[in-house]
Design an enzyme around this catalytic site. Structure first.
Site, PDB file in Angstrom:
ATOM      1  N   PRO A 157       0.760  -1.235  -0.072  1.00 18.30           N
ATOM      2  CA  PRO A 157       0.107   0.127  -0.031  1.00 18.30           C
ATOM      3  C   PRO A 157       0.996   1.419  -0.058  1.00 18.30           C
ATOM      4  CG  PRO A 157      -0.104  -0.962   2.174  1.00 18.30           C
ATOM      5  CD  PRO A 157       0.553  -2.061   1.244  1.00 18.30           C
ATOM      6  N   ASN A 158       0.359   2.212  -0.943  1.00 23.15           N
ATOM      7  CA  ASN A 158       0.811   3.629  -1.030  1.00 23.15           C
ATOM      8  C   ASN A 158       2.424   3.591  -1.622  1.00 23.15           C
ATOM      9  OD1 ASN A 158      -1.264   4.948   0.387  1.00 23.15           O
ATOM     10  ND2 ASN A 158      -0.541   4.164   2.146  1.00 23.15           N
TER      11      ASN A 158
ATOM     12  N   ARG B  56       5.732  12.167  -3.214  1.00 32.87           N
ATOM     13  CA  ARG B  56       5.397  12.749  -1.924  1.00 32.87           C
ATOM     14  C   ARG B  56       6.704  12.174  -1.061  1.00 32.87           C
ATOM     15  NH1 ARG B  56      -0.941  11.820  -2.151  1.00 32.87           N
ATOM     16  NH2 ARG B  56      -0.950  12.092  -4.337  1.00 32.87           N
TER      17      ARG B  56
ATOM     18  N   TYR C  95      11.292   8.829   1.872  1.00 30.32           N
ATOM     19  CA  TYR C  95      11.188   7.468   0.962  1.00 30.32           C
ATOM     20  C   TYR C  95      12.173   7.831  -0.568  1.00 30.32           C
ATOM     21  CZ  TYR C  95       7.487   6.086   4.234  1.00 30.32           C
ATOM     22  OH  TYR C  95       6.937   5.510   5.188  1.00 30.32           O
TER      23      TYR C  95
ATOM     24  N   ASN D 199       7.985  -5.810  -0.286  1.00 34.19           N
ATOM     25  CA  ASN D 199       7.687  -4.397   0.398  1.00 34.19           C
ATOM     26  C   ASN D 199       6.363  -4.232   0.856  1.00 34.19           C
ATOM     27  OD1 ASN D 199       7.496  -1.945   2.039  1.00 34.19           O
ATOM     28  ND2 ASN D 199       9.028  -0.792   0.465  1.00 34.19           N
TER      29      ASN D 199
ATOM     30  N   ALA E 166       2.811  -0.662   5.025  1.00 34.56           N
ATOM     31  CA  ALA E 166       2.254  -0.481   6.527  1.00 34.56           C
ATOM     32  C   ALA E 166       1.632  -2.023   7.036  1.00 34.56           C
ATOM     33  CB  ALA E 166       1.117   0.470   6.617  1.00 34.56           C
TER      34      ALA E 166
ATOM     35  N   GLU F 189      12.252  -9.506   2.959  1.00 37.54           N
ATOM     36  CA  GLU F 189      11.506  -8.509   3.194  1.00 37.54           C
ATOM     37  C   GLU F 189      12.482  -7.015   2.848  1.00 37.54           C
ATOM     38  OE1 GLU F 189      10.580  -8.337   7.359  1.00 37.54           O
ATOM     39  OE2 GLU F 189       9.589  -6.365   7.097  1.00 37.54           O
TER      40      GLU F 189
ATOM     41  N   HIS G 174      12.529  -2.716   2.974  1.00 38.76           N
ATOM     42  CA  HIS G 174      11.891  -1.396   3.398  1.00 38.76           C
ATOM     43  C   HIS G 174      12.992  -0.276   2.808  1.00 38.76           C
ATOM     44  CE1 HIS G 174       8.874  -3.206   5.553  1.00 38.76           C
ATOM     45  NE2 HIS G 174       9.597  -4.052   6.211  1.00 38.76           N
TER      46      HIS G 174
ATOM     47  N   ARG H  50      12.461   4.411  13.274  1.00 33.07           N
ATOM     48  CA  ARG H  50      11.410   5.279  12.993  1.00 33.07           C
ATOM     49  C   ARG H  50      10.529   4.908  14.356  1.00 33.07           C
ATOM     50  NH1 ARG H  50       9.137   4.954   7.374  1.00 33.07           N
ATOM     51  NH2 ARG H  50       7.884   7.110   8.137  1.00 33.07           N
TER      52      ARG H  50
HETATM   53  O1  CA2 Z   1      10.095   2.303   4.457  1.00 29.74           O
HETATM   54  C1  CA2 Z   1       9.537   1.429   3.823  1.00 29.74           C
HETATM   55  O2  CA2 Z   1       9.710   0.931   2.860  1.00 29.74           O
HETATM   56  C2  CA2 Z   1       7.800   1.236   4.328  1.00 29.74           C
HETATM   57  O3  CA2 Z   1       7.773  -0.220   4.073  1.00 29.74           O
HETATM   58  C3  CA2 Z   1       6.944   2.161   3.667  1.00 29.74           C
HETATM   59  C4  CA2 Z   1       5.597   2.211   4.012  1.00 29.74           C
HETATM   60  C5  CA2 Z   1       5.632   2.438   5.891  1.00 29.74           C
HETATM   61  O4  CA2 Z   1       4.485   2.086   6.248  1.00 29.74           O
HETATM   62  C6  CA2 Z   1       6.571   1.277   6.620  1.00 29.74           C
HETATM   63  O5  CA2 Z   1       6.624   1.592   7.861  1.00 29.74           O
HETATM   64  C7  CA2 Z   1       7.981   1.304   5.993  1.00 29.74           C
HETATM   65  C8  CA2 Z   1       4.775   3.413   3.637  1.00 29.74           C
HETATM   66  C9  CA2 Z   1       4.935   3.521   2.284  1.00 29.74           C
HETATM   67  C10 CA2 Z   1       4.201   4.743   1.850  1.00 29.74           C
HETATM   68  O6  CA2 Z   1       4.866   5.039   0.432  1.00 29.74           O
HETATM   69  C11 CA2 Z   1       4.716   6.393   0.461  1.00 29.74           C
HETATM   70  C12 CA2 Z   1       5.622   6.951  -0.524  1.00 29.74           C
HETATM   71  C13 CA2 Z   1       5.681   8.183  -1.051  1.00 29.74           C
HETATM   72  C14 CA2 Z   1       4.770   9.178  -0.454  1.00 29.74           C
HETATM   73  C15 CA2 Z   1       4.067   8.863   0.513  1.00 29.74           C
HETATM   74  C16 CA2 Z   1       3.804   7.402   0.835  1.00 29.74           C
END
Ligand code: CA2
Length: 149
Positions: A10-11, A18, A23, A74, A77, A98, A100, A107
């Site tokens: 997701p996301n 963003r 990221y 990946n 969340a 896995e 990230h 964090r």
């Molecule tokens: O660090 C990572 O790759 C995460 O898997 C990213 C997730 C976060 O919830 C994990 O704790 C760690 C969030 C992905 C959201 O991705 C975005 C990318 C750009 C802008 C907004 C969100």
């Protein structure tokens, strides 16, 4: 040729658009292209998928059995919440790395817990988009070690 499924949750479709301070500025399309190119250099076929839906990620993991020899995940969340993803990974018995982008252990405390880690070959976090390349290399080594046995 060994085939690897690169699965993003997701996301992660928003990558590069963003929160670049967290990221990075690499887009998901760039990550996927780089996985395909590095995979080819390592002799690995790479298929990339992204979904914002837990059930679709579970379906993709189930369908990987018999098609792919390894998975890079990946789970976004869902990493921190999904017993269902953990069960799906355990059920297919495929080596999974896995990944990230961020260092989840540096964090918020709720990101320190991973339901994926206990059923993964290993976890790579904190290296941004390069983590996916490290994961491909880890799977390449895992496949080669399996052949040597
Ligand atoms: O660090 C990572 O790759 C995460 O898997 C990213 C997730 C976060 O919830 C994990 O704790 C760690 C969030 C992905 C959201 O991705 C975005 C990318 C750009 C802008 C907004 C969100």
């Amino acid at each position: 040729m060994n085939s690897v499924l690169v699965l993003n949750g997701p996301n992660l479709n928003l990558l590069g658009t963003r929160q670049p301070e967290v990221y990075g500025s690499t887009t998901l399309a760039m990550v996927e292209q780089s996985c395909a190119a590095h995979g080819a250099a390592l002799g690995l076929d790479v298929l990339c998928l992204q979904s914002n839906h837990e059930g679709a990620l579970i379906d993709a993991i189930h369908q990987a059995k018999g098609v792919h020899q390894g998975i890079i995940l990946n789970a976004g969340a869902y990493t921190h919440t999904s017993v269902a993803l953990m069960d799906a990974i355990a059920s297919v018995e495929l080596p999974l790395v896995e990944v990230h982008l961020s260092n989840i252990h540096a964090r918020e405390p709720f990101r320190h817990k991973s339901y994926i880690a206990p059923v993964a070959l290993g976890q790579i976090c904190g290296f941004g988009a390069h983590g996916y390349i490290l994961a491909l290399e880890a799977l390449r080594k895992h496949f080669d070690e399996g052949k040597a046995k």
